[in-house]
Design an enzyme around this catalytic site. Sequence first.
Site, PDB file in Angstrom:
ATOM      1  N   ASN A 172      -3.239  34.585  20.644  1.00 41.26           N
ATOM      2  CA  ASN A 172      -1.991  33.906  20.970  1.00 41.26           C
ATOM      3  C   ASN A 172      -2.261  33.024  22.189  1.00 41.26           C
ATOM      4  OD1 ASN A 172       0.597  33.111  21.601  1.00 41.26           O
ATOM      5  ND2 ASN A 172       1.265  35.116  22.346  1.00 41.26           N
ATOM      6  N   TRP A 173      -2.370  31.736  21.942  1.00 33.43           N
ATOM      7  CA  TRP A 173      -2.666  30.815  23.049  1.00 33.43           C
ATOM      8  C   TRP A 173      -1.475  30.639  23.985  1.00 33.43           C
ATOM      9  CZ3 TRP A 173      -5.510  26.018  20.476  1.00 33.43           C
ATOM     10  CH2 TRP A 173      -6.819  26.403  20.126  1.00 33.43           C
ATOM     11  N   LYS A 174      -0.303  31.062  23.577  1.00 36.19           N
ATOM     12  CA  LYS A 174       0.937  30.817  24.337  1.00 36.19           C
ATOM     13  C   LYS A 174       1.037  29.314  24.640  1.00 36.19           C
ATOM     14  CE  LYS A 174       0.417  35.398  26.248  1.00 36.19           C
ATOM     15  NZ  LYS A 174       1.077  36.419  27.014  1.00 36.19           N
ATOM     16  N   HIS A 185       8.151  37.775  20.077  1.00 41.62           N
ATOM     17  CA  HIS A 185       7.280  38.079  21.213  1.00 41.62           C
ATOM     18  C   HIS A 185       8.156  38.404  22.434  1.00 41.62           C
ATOM     19  CE1 HIS A 185       4.320  37.599  24.399  1.00 41.62           C
ATOM     20  NE2 HIS A 185       3.379  37.716  23.475  1.00 41.62           N
ATOM     21  N   GLU A 218       8.004  37.542  25.383  1.00 39.25           N
ATOM     22  CA  GLU A 218       8.325  36.373  26.225  1.00 39.25           C
ATOM     23  C   GLU A 218       9.498  35.597  25.631  1.00 39.25           C
ATOM     24  OE1 GLU A 218       4.361  34.796  26.363  1.00 39.25           O
ATOM     25  OE2 GLU A 218       3.736  36.511  27.568  1.00 39.25           O
ATOM     26  N   GLU A 228       3.500  45.787  21.362  1.00 40.75           N
ATOM     27  CA  GLU A 228       3.137  45.168  22.627  1.00 40.75           C
ATOM     28  C   GLU A 228       4.009  45.714  23.755  1.00 40.75           C
ATOM     29  OE1 GLU A 228       0.882  41.314  21.968  1.00 40.75           O
ATOM     30  OE2 GLU A 228       2.972  40.770  22.177  1.00 40.75           O
ATOM     31  N   GLY A 284      -0.255  40.397  29.740  1.00 39.25           N
ATOM     32  CA  GLY A 284      -0.644  39.453  30.787  1.00 39.25           C
ATOM     33  C   GLY A 284      -0.760  40.074  32.174  1.00 39.25           C
ATOM     34  N   SER A 310      -3.146  42.916  27.147  1.00 39.34           N
ATOM     35  CA  SER A 310      -4.399  42.918  27.920  1.00 39.34           C
ATOM     36  C   SER A 310      -5.569  43.512  27.142  1.00 39.34           C
ATOM     37  CB  SER A 310      -4.197  43.636  29.258  1.00 39.34           C
ATOM     38  OG  SER A 310      -3.200  42.970  30.015  1.00 39.34           O
ATOM     39  N   GLY A 366      -3.676  37.648  24.014  1.00 37.29           N
ATOM     40  CA  GLY A 366      -3.258  36.455  24.751  1.00 37.29           C
ATOM     41  C   GLY A 366      -4.405  35.899  25.571  1.00 37.29           C
ATOM     42  N   GLY A 367      -4.449  36.271  26.845  1.00 34.74           N
ATOM     43  CA  GLY A 367      -5.412  35.703  27.791  1.00 34.74           C
ATOM     44  C   GLY A 367      -6.841  35.653  27.276  1.00 34.74           C
TER      45      GLY A 367
END
Length: 256
Positions: free
Chosen positions: A13-15, A99, A101, A171, A177, A217, A238-239
């Site tokens: 997930n590049w966000k 998600h 976010e 999640e 993150g 993470s 993500g990251g």
Amino acid sequence: MNRKYRKTVIAGNWKMNMLPSEVKPYADTLRALAGKTKHCEVVICAPFVMLPQLIKALRDCRIAVGAQNVSDKDSGAYTGEVSANQLRDLGVKYVIIGHSERRSYFGETDEMVRAKVTAAIGAGLIPIICVGETLEQREMGVTKDLISMQVKLALSAVPPEKMRRVIFAYEPVWAIGTGKTASAEEAGEVCSHIRAIIRSLYGARIARAVTIQYGGSMNKDNAAQLLSMPDIDGGLIGGASLDPEHFAAIIEAANQ
Ligand code: PEP
């Protein structure tokens, strides 16, 4: 993981990261490192503006493309929205829905998640439905009750024959993150709980075929341990997905 009954899916997930000019170099590196992966499906979920380019760059390899959001409306006067049919027509295969976010910054409710899941499935997209508790909810001891509600509401309009095209991502919000990962046991326990809810709704045969990812993470150092849990069938990353070499190392762990 249990590859006998279900697909392992590793999704990045590049966000709201990366630039269009970075797509091709990223895709070329990832394709060289993981383009022939055998035992798991690999997906990159990119911002809308990069989807056409990413689809082109990953053509003829086994890495699929996903979006990070979708409208619950089919078409019409909804300025700024992108429909499931538009994504499907472009060649998008997956879409992240709900998600944390989007739930916390954009007010996405369980009812909106349900409507988006319905729209995605109707257009032939595979929804990756995100569920998870905040730290406060975990400390209050309501994690399983909350997850049960999120899962049941998300699936309330999904008929049994469509369940093979649904993925869940557990999640925990406190792990996204933050560098804090749920232990393999904590994550495995909630993923087993999600499968138990699906079993209560649709029966054992359907429940054992649903892919349930962990996200929060996940990285190259903890992926193998998380994926060793029987009910964790992949990751939403993500990251660590922003660096194709790091992401490829996670894919490698899922291929073992
Ligand atoms: C995510 O974006 O879904 C996620 C899990 O992010 P991170 O891996 O950075 O925690």
